[in-house]
Design an enzyme around this catalytic site. Structure first.
Site, PDB file in Angstrom:
ATOM      1  N   ALA A   1      61.312  15.540 -18.127  1.00 58.45           N
ATOM      2  CA  ALA A   1      62.332  14.480 -18.217  1.00 58.45           C
ATOM      3  C   ALA A   1      63.732  15.059 -18.077  1.00 58.45           C
ATOM      4  O   ALA A   1      64.047  16.097 -18.660  1.00 58.45           O
ATOM      5  CB  ALA A   1      62.201  13.752 -19.551  1.00 58.45           C
TER       6      ALA A   1
ATOM      7  N   TYR B   1      74.816  19.512 -15.659  1.00 56.66           N
ATOM      8  CA  TYR B   1      73.408  19.642 -15.261  1.00 56.66           C
ATOM      9  C   TYR B   1      73.059  21.110 -14.979  1.00 56.66           C
ATOM     10  O   TYR B   1      72.016  21.613 -15.399  1.00 56.66           O
ATOM     11  CB  TYR B   1      73.193  18.767 -14.031  1.00 56.66           C
ATOM     12  CG  TYR B   1      71.785  18.616 -13.535  1.00 56.66           C
ATOM     13  CD1 TYR B   1      70.960  17.602 -14.018  1.00 56.66           C
ATOM     14  CD2 TYR B   1      71.280  19.453 -12.543  1.00 56.66           C
ATOM     15  CE1 TYR B   1      69.668  17.438 -13.526  1.00 56.66           C
ATOM     16  CE2 TYR B   1      69.998  19.298 -12.048  1.00 56.66           C
ATOM     17  CZ  TYR B   1      69.198  18.287 -12.543  1.00 56.66           C
ATOM     18  OH  TYR B   1      67.920  18.129 -12.050  1.00 56.66           O
TER      19      TYR B   1
ATOM     20  N   ARG C   1      57.731   8.330 -13.643  1.00 54.43           N
ATOM     21  CA  ARG C   1      58.494   8.089 -12.407  1.00 54.43           C
ATOM     22  C   ARG C   1      58.794   9.416 -11.726  1.00 54.43           C
ATOM     23  O   ARG C   1      58.774  10.469 -12.362  1.00 54.43           O
ATOM     24  CB  ARG C   1      59.828   7.400 -12.731  1.00 54.43           C
ATOM     25  CG  ARG C   1      59.648   5.994 -13.252  1.00 54.43           C
ATOM     26  CD  ARG C   1      60.962   5.233 -13.266  1.00 54.43           C
ATOM     27  NE  ARG C   1      61.930   5.797 -14.188  1.00 54.43           N
ATOM     28  CZ  ARG C   1      63.225   5.959 -13.908  1.00 54.43           C
ATOM     29  NH1 ARG C   1      63.703   5.603 -12.733  1.00 54.43           N
ATOM     30  NH2 ARG C   1      64.043   6.476 -14.803  1.00 54.43           N
TER      31      ARG C   1
HETATM   32  N1  CAA Z   1      77.275  19.975  -1.656  1.00 55.68           N
HETATM   33  C1  CAA Z   1      78.392  20.287  -0.950  1.00 55.68           C
HETATM   34  N2  CAA Z   1      79.532  19.570  -1.025  1.00 55.68           N
HETATM   35  C2  CAA Z   1      79.547  18.514  -1.834  1.00 55.68           C
HETATM   36  C3  CAA Z   1      78.428  18.136  -2.595  1.00 55.68           C
HETATM   37  C4  CAA Z   1      77.245  18.902  -2.456  1.00 55.68           C
HETATM   38  N3  CAA Z   1      76.117  18.593  -3.113  1.00 55.68           N
HETATM   39  N4  CAA Z   1      78.757  17.056  -3.317  1.00 55.68           N
HETATM   40  C5  CAA Z   1      80.014  16.749  -3.011  1.00 55.68           C
HETATM   41  N5  CAA Z   1      80.498  17.615  -2.101  1.00 55.68           N
HETATM   42  C6  CAA Z   1      81.816  17.581  -1.486  1.00 55.68           C
HETATM   43  C7  CAA Z   1      82.071  16.285  -0.733  1.00 55.68           C
HETATM   44  O1  CAA Z   1      81.526  16.301   0.559  1.00 55.68           O
HETATM   45  C8  CAA Z   1      83.581  16.237  -0.721  1.00 55.68           C
HETATM   46  O2  CAA Z   1      84.072  17.150   0.248  1.00 55.68           O
HETATM   47  P1  CAA Z   1      85.348  16.797   1.142  1.00 55.68           P
HETATM   48  O3  CAA Z   1      86.468  16.590   0.158  1.00 55.68           O
HETATM   49  O4  CAA Z   1      85.521  17.979   2.036  1.00 55.68           O
HETATM   50  O5  CAA Z   1      84.958  15.543   1.884  1.00 55.68           O
HETATM   51  C9  CAA Z   1      83.949  16.823  -2.080  1.00 55.68           C
HETATM   52  O6  CAA Z   1      82.808  17.597  -2.506  1.00 55.68           O
HETATM   53  C10 CAA Z   1      84.219  15.751  -3.142  1.00 55.68           C
HETATM   54  O7  CAA Z   1      83.125  14.868  -3.141  1.00 55.68           O
HETATM   55  P2  CAA Z   1      83.333  13.292  -3.213  1.00 55.68           P
HETATM   56  O8  CAA Z   1      84.359  12.809  -2.199  1.00 55.68           O
HETATM   57  O9  CAA Z   1      81.985  12.648  -3.157  1.00 55.68           O
HETATM   58  O10 CAA Z   1      84.037  13.157  -4.648  1.00 55.68           O
HETATM   59  P3  CAA Z   1      83.732  12.125  -5.794  1.00 55.68           P
HETATM   60  O11 CAA Z   1      84.636  12.495  -6.937  1.00 55.68           O
HETATM   61  O12 CAA Z   1      83.749  10.728  -5.266  1.00 55.68           O
HETATM   62  O13 CAA Z   1      82.195  12.415  -6.211  1.00 55.68           O
HETATM   63  C11 CAA Z   1      80.348  13.719  -6.880  1.00 55.68           C
HETATM   64  C12 CAA Z   1      81.855  13.682  -6.629  1.00 55.68           C
HETATM   65  C13 CAA Z   1      79.975  12.748  -8.004  1.00 55.68           C
HETATM   66  C14 CAA Z   1      80.029  15.159  -7.294  1.00 55.68           C
HETATM   67  C15 CAA Z   1      79.576  13.306  -5.605  1.00 55.68           C
HETATM   68  O14 CAA Z   1      80.080  13.976  -4.479  1.00 55.68           O
HETATM   69  C16 CAA Z   1      78.124  13.641  -5.717  1.00 55.68           C
HETATM   70  O15 CAA Z   1      77.366  12.918  -6.342  1.00 55.68           O
HETATM   71  N6  CAA Z   1      77.701  14.771  -5.120  1.00 55.68           N
HETATM   72  C17 CAA Z   1      76.340  15.255  -5.193  1.00 55.68           C
HETATM   73  C18 CAA Z   1      76.184  16.272  -6.281  1.00 55.68           C
HETATM   74  C19 CAA Z   1      74.762  16.746  -6.243  1.00 55.68           C
HETATM   75  O16 CAA Z   1      74.380  17.495  -5.365  1.00 55.68           O
HETATM   76  N7  CAA Z   1      73.955  16.299  -7.226  1.00 55.68           N
HETATM   77  C20 CAA Z   1      72.561  16.588  -7.240  1.00 55.68           C
HETATM   78  C21 CAA Z   1      71.827  15.367  -7.751  1.00 55.68           C
HETATM   79  S1  CAA Z   1      70.057  15.528  -7.546  1.00 55.68           S
HETATM   80  C22 CAA Z   1      69.604  16.529  -8.774  1.00 55.68           C
HETATM   81  O17 CAA Z   1      70.340  16.909  -9.635  1.00 55.68           O
HETATM   82  C23 CAA Z   1      68.174  16.949  -8.762  1.00 55.68           C
HETATM   83  C24 CAA Z   1      68.080  18.399  -8.621  1.00 55.68           C
HETATM   84  O18 CAA Z   1      67.713  19.077  -9.566  1.00 55.68           O
HETATM   85  C25 CAA Z   1      68.354  19.016  -7.305  1.00 55.68           C
END
Ligand code: CAA
Length: 241
Positions: A83, A147, A12
């Site tokens: 993975a 991570y 995937r």
């Molecule tokens: N970059 C910048 N700001 C971010 C952010 C990011 N990636 N993720 C969250 N924030 C900010 C939000 O916008 C929010 O800001 P405000 O308070 O000013 O609005 C603050 O952080 C808190 O976020 P949430 O309101 O979403 O808080 P939550 O507790 O509900 O969730 C979280 C927190 C689980 C971290 C969620 O925000 C999230 O999933 N964020 C993405 C994190 C991310 O980038 N993960 C990458 C996944 S893909 C991957 O990992 C593959 C790879 O190798 C790149």
């Protein structure tokens, strides 16, 4: 020469693109996966690539799985440690379980897979190991302490192991994808993607899995023997390591 390549998480997302790209280049490819039987069956049917199921978080399962792959295809000459999982959450809300799950899959899993194939690569005086790390292992990411720690660890492992493999013509490299349009990234809240992530990518879009697969194909080639211990960054300019 049809070298044998194993891609973990190879059915995937980025892994599927890597498996397919290597097959197209003439490698004999096996793809491992941990859970999603339906996706694995569909992938195998579509590509003709055999799939094998085990958890890379379990060392003994890796030894057994690798033995199965080698019985079917021959000694593994190319290992792509792709993975990985996410359990995102702010640190103050992060459970010990989500810390341990991510470290176990994304960091211990690389040890568990590489350690059993390493002696054979040393004996045969050839090997290619590519570890799929992440932009977030390079720069750190809020919500991803687990991570980011694991993916940074993968880069350290890569650099150390590259030095050990060099005299036996085994290369060990890392690829650091940025945000690629896979299920993993699509699981990020859309508002965060639209407002916080995509605006930070100078090329203005998510990457494609095939763009990462191309990096891997480059690194595993026989002609890439002088490239080892490197970190190949493909993130649309989001972070310049
Ligand atoms: N970059 C910048 N700001 C971010 C952010 C990011 N990636 N993720 C969250 N924030 C900010 C939000 O916008 C929010 O800001 P405000 O308070 O000013 O609005 C603050 O952080 C808190 O976020 P949430 O309101 O979403 O808080 P939550 O507790 O509900 O969730 C979280 C927190 C689980 C971290 C969620 O925000 C999230 O999933 N964020 C993405 C994190 C991310 O980038 N993960 C990458 C996944 S893909 C991957 O990992 C593959 C790879 O190798 C790149």
């Amino acid at each position: 020469m049809n070298r044998v390549a194993l891609v973990t998480g190879g059915t995937r997302g980025i892994g599927a693109a890597i498996s397919t790209a290597l097959k197209e280049k003439g490698y004999r490819v096996a793809a491992s996966y941990a859970g999603n039987d339906t996706a694995a069956q569909a992938f195998s049917k579509e590509t003709g690539i055999p799939t094998f199921k085990w958890s890379i978080g379990d060392y003994d399962a890796c030894v057994a799985g690798i033995a199965q792959v080698e019985a079917a295809l021959g000694p593994i000459e190319i290992l792509v440690n792709n993975a990985g999982i996410t359990r995102d959450g702010m640190f103050h809300k992060m459970t010990r379980e989500s810390w341990q799950d991510v470290i176990n899959t994304n960091l211990n899993g690389v040890f568990n897979m590489t350690h059993p194939v390493w002696p054979g690569m040393r004996d045969r005086r050839f090997g290619r190991v590519v570890n799929i790390s992440s932009i977030n292992g390079q720069k750190g990411q809020m919500g991803q302490v687990n991570y980011s720690a694991a993916k940074a660890g993968d880069i350290g492992l890569t650099k150390a192991l590259a030095q050990e493999g060099a005299s036996r013509a085994i290369t060990v490299n890392a690829v650091c994808p940025g945000y690629i349009g896979t299920e993993m990234v699509r699981a990020v809240p859309q508002k965060v993607l639209d407002e916080r992530v995509i605006p930070q990518i100078p090329v203005g879009r998510l990457g494609e899995p095939e763009e990462i697969a191309r990096c891997v194909a480059f690194l595993v080639a026989d002609e890439a023997g002088f490239i080892t211990g490197s970190t190949l960054t493909a993130n649309g300019g989001q972070y310049l390591a």
